[in-house]
Design a protein around this motif. Structure first.
Motif, PDB file in Angstrom:
ATOM      1  N   TRP A  74       0.785  -1.233  -0.189  1.00 35.14           N
ATOM      2  CA  TRP A  74       0.049  -0.064  -0.170  1.00 35.14           C
ATOM      3  C   TRP A  74       0.776   1.310  -0.080  1.00 35.14           C
ATOM      4  CZ3 TRP A  74      -4.174   3.060  -0.147  1.00 35.14           C
ATOM      5  CH2 TRP A  74      -5.460   2.460  -0.405  1.00 35.14           C
TER       6      TRP A  74
ATOM      7  N   VAL B 225       2.610   2.049  -3.138  1.00 39.27           N
ATOM      8  CA  VAL B 225       1.926   2.554  -4.270  1.00 39.27           C
ATOM      9  C   VAL B 225       0.989   3.715  -3.670  1.00 39.27           C
ATOM     10  CG1 VAL B 225      -0.404   2.092  -5.237  1.00 39.27           C
ATOM     11  CG2 VAL B 225       1.228   0.211  -5.338  1.00 39.27           C
TER      12      VAL B 225
ATOM     13  N   PRO C  12       2.199   9.604  -4.957  1.00 42.27           N
ATOM     14  CA  PRO C  12       1.956   9.833  -6.023  1.00 42.27           C
ATOM     15  C   PRO C  12       3.198   9.707  -6.976  1.00 42.27           C
ATOM     16  CG  PRO C  12       1.855  11.832  -4.579  1.00 42.27           C
ATOM     17  CD  PRO C  12       2.284  10.594  -3.879  1.00 42.27           C
TER      18      PRO C  12
ATOM     19  N   ARG D 175       3.271   6.149  -8.095  1.00 47.31           N
ATOM     20  CA  ARG D 175       2.219   5.671  -9.077  1.00 47.31           C
ATOM     21  C   ARG D 175       2.558   6.422 -10.400  1.00 47.31           C
ATOM     22  NH1 ARG D 175      -0.865   7.190  -4.970  1.00 47.31           N
ATOM     23  NH2 ARG D 175      -1.699   9.312  -5.762  1.00 47.31           N
ATOM     24  N   ARG D 176       3.026   7.463 -10.621  1.00 42.08           N
ATOM     25  CA  ARG D 176       3.437   8.100 -11.852  1.00 42.08           C
ATOM     26  C   ARG D 176       4.486   7.254 -12.683  1.00 42.08           C
ATOM     27  NH1 ARG D 176       2.526  13.225  -9.358  1.00 42.08           N
ATOM     28  NH2 ARG D 176       0.051  13.514  -9.410  1.00 42.08           N
TER      29      ARG D 176
ATOM     30  N   LEU E 167       5.094   4.181 -12.059  1.00 46.51           N
ATOM     31  CA  LEU E 167       4.691   2.684 -12.215  1.00 46.51           C
ATOM     32  C   LEU E 167       3.895   2.897 -13.759  1.00 46.51           C
ATOM     33  CD1 LEU E 167       3.300   1.448  -8.933  1.00 46.51           C
ATOM     34  CD2 LEU E 167       5.257   0.394 -10.548  1.00 46.51           C
ATOM     35  N   ASP E 168       2.962   3.990 -13.708  1.00 49.63           N
ATOM     36  CA  ASP E 168       2.355   4.297 -15.137  1.00 49.63           C
ATOM     37  C   ASP E 168       3.442   4.561 -16.132  1.00 49.63           C
ATOM     38  OD1 ASP E 168      -0.157   4.377 -14.352  1.00 49.63           O
ATOM     39  OD2 ASP E 168      -0.734   6.505 -14.499  1.00 49.63           O
TER      40      ASP E 168
ATOM     41  N   LEU F  62       4.850   1.213 -17.069  1.00 50.16           N
ATOM     42  CA  LEU F  62       3.687   0.419 -17.910  1.00 50.16           C
ATOM     43  C   LEU F  62       3.610   0.715 -19.207  1.00 50.16           C
ATOM     44  CD1 LEU F  62       1.018  -0.363 -15.123  1.00 50.16           C
ATOM     45  CD2 LEU F  62       2.586  -2.111 -16.200  1.00 50.16           C
ATOM     46  N   THR F  63       3.488   2.095 -19.484  1.00 48.60           N
ATOM     47  CA  THR F  63       3.181   2.392 -20.861  1.00 48.60           C
ATOM     48  C   THR F  63       4.569   2.635 -21.551  1.00 48.60           C
ATOM     49  OG1 THR F  63       3.468   4.756 -20.228  1.00 48.60           O
ATOM     50  CG2 THR F  63       1.385   4.083 -19.932  1.00 48.60           C
TER      51      THR F  63
ATOM     52  N   GLU G  17       4.536  -7.824 -13.168  1.00 41.96           N
ATOM     53  CA  GLU G  17       3.222  -7.650 -13.508  1.00 41.96           C
ATOM     54  C   GLU G  17       2.297  -8.380 -12.305  1.00 41.96           C
ATOM     55  OE1 GLU G  17       2.875  -8.878 -17.403  1.00 41.96           O
ATOM     56  OE2 GLU G  17       4.125  -7.553 -18.234  1.00 41.96           O
TER      57      GLU G  17
ATOM     58  N   LEU H 281       2.188  -6.093  -9.198  1.00 44.80           N
ATOM     59  CA  LEU H 281       1.338  -5.013  -9.404  1.00 44.80           C
ATOM     60  C   LEU H 281      -0.030  -5.643  -9.307  1.00 44.80           C
ATOM     61  CD1 LEU H 281       1.000  -2.041  -9.822  1.00 44.80           C
ATOM     62  CD2 LEU H 281       1.110  -2.529 -12.349  1.00 44.80           C
TER      63      LEU H 281
ATOM     64  N   VAL I  36      -3.027  -3.985  -6.990  1.00 41.66           N
ATOM     65  CA  VAL I  36      -4.416  -3.685  -7.592  1.00 41.66           C
ATOM     66  C   VAL I  36      -5.481  -4.420  -6.679  1.00 41.66           C
ATOM     67  CG1 VAL I  36      -5.949  -3.790  -9.440  1.00 41.66           C
ATOM     68  CG2 VAL I  36      -3.463  -2.984  -9.848  1.00 41.66           C
TER      69      VAL I  36
ATOM     70  N   LEU J  66      -5.892  -2.965  -3.553  1.00 45.74           N
ATOM     71  CA  LEU J  66      -6.566  -1.557  -3.436  1.00 45.74           C
ATOM     72  C   LEU J  66      -8.178  -1.801  -3.764  1.00 45.74           C
ATOM     73  CD1 LEU J  66      -4.941   0.952  -6.016  1.00 45.74           C
ATOM     74  CD2 LEU J  66      -4.723   0.536  -3.775  1.00 45.74           C
TER      75      LEU J  66
END
Lengths: 112, 112
Positions: free
Chosen positions: B10, B13, B16, B19-20, B22-23, B26-27, B75, B78, B82, B85
């Motif tokens: 927790w 993650v 902030p 989190r970005r 990880l974004d 991922l992308t 993955e 993560l 998820v 959450l």
DNA sequence: TCCTCTCGCAACCTTTGGTTGCACATAACC
DNA sequence: GGTTATGTGCAACCAAAGGTTGCGAGAGGA
């Protein structure tokens, strides 16, 4: 960017102590800094600070009653926070799924 | 208590910036501290520290490639985050629903 | 070889979660 | 009404975490 929509709510809910406080407030139908601290491993003052944070982001509201200050969860705001959690989770889930699909496609391509 | 199952994931993650990150990972299909910091409002060193945290809780793994240290999202881990959450969100949702039902029941009792 | 790029380490600053101590107000009790 | 007990708030202080700058050390290309 579905992330960073509202970092304030996130960080408010991000703290484990604050999460447990919200839990206690939900199950107990509200409470004061003193009563909450009795069920938590921190002092009343720490709880009071957390209540201040939660109040600032609108997750709880106060009901002064005599010498007590009773706090209750703002259900609409908590629902909004839950929605955000779900939203971020869903976004990551979607990306994981997409990566998985791409990986499988590559695998199929190499096999064929 | 569905809360407090695993505070480490927790809090990893919960930040902030993480989190970005990880974004971005991922992308972008992975990245280094330097490339990530180019898309973030913090320095490379800050990113490196966050990568350390993410690595410690198993959310990313490293692939040394020459003078670079490429990071990729784990993955499975993560997905676990998820799920957590979603779990907390669901727990709160359930309590909100129950409160709502009780309130409605009281309302009906008063009306009748 | 030399220059560049990427990285890791160390020192330092600021914010935040947490604590103790104290003063103030309200409720309860005699 | 006065005393005692309970609930709060405020201030000072401490430790951990996020962030910054500065520097020294390897790996690659000119």
């Amino acid at each position: 960017m579905s992330v960073a929509v509202d970092d304030e709510l996130w960080s408010a809910v991000g703290d484990p102590t604050r999460r447990r406080m919200l839990d206690l407030l939900l199950t107990g139908g509200g409470g004061t800094a003193t009563t909450l601290s009795e069920h938590l491993p921190v002092t009343r003052q720490a709880v009071a600070k957390h209540l201040g944070v939660l109040h600032r982001v609108g997750l709880v509201h106060v009901m002064p009653a005599g010498r007590e200050r009773r706090y209750e969860v703002d259900e609409a705001q908590l629902a909004r926070a839950v929605a955000q959690l779900a939203s971020v989770g869903a976004a990551w889930d979607a990306r994981l799924q997409r990566i998985k699909r791409i990986a499988e496609a590559i695998q199929r391509g190499q096999e064929g």
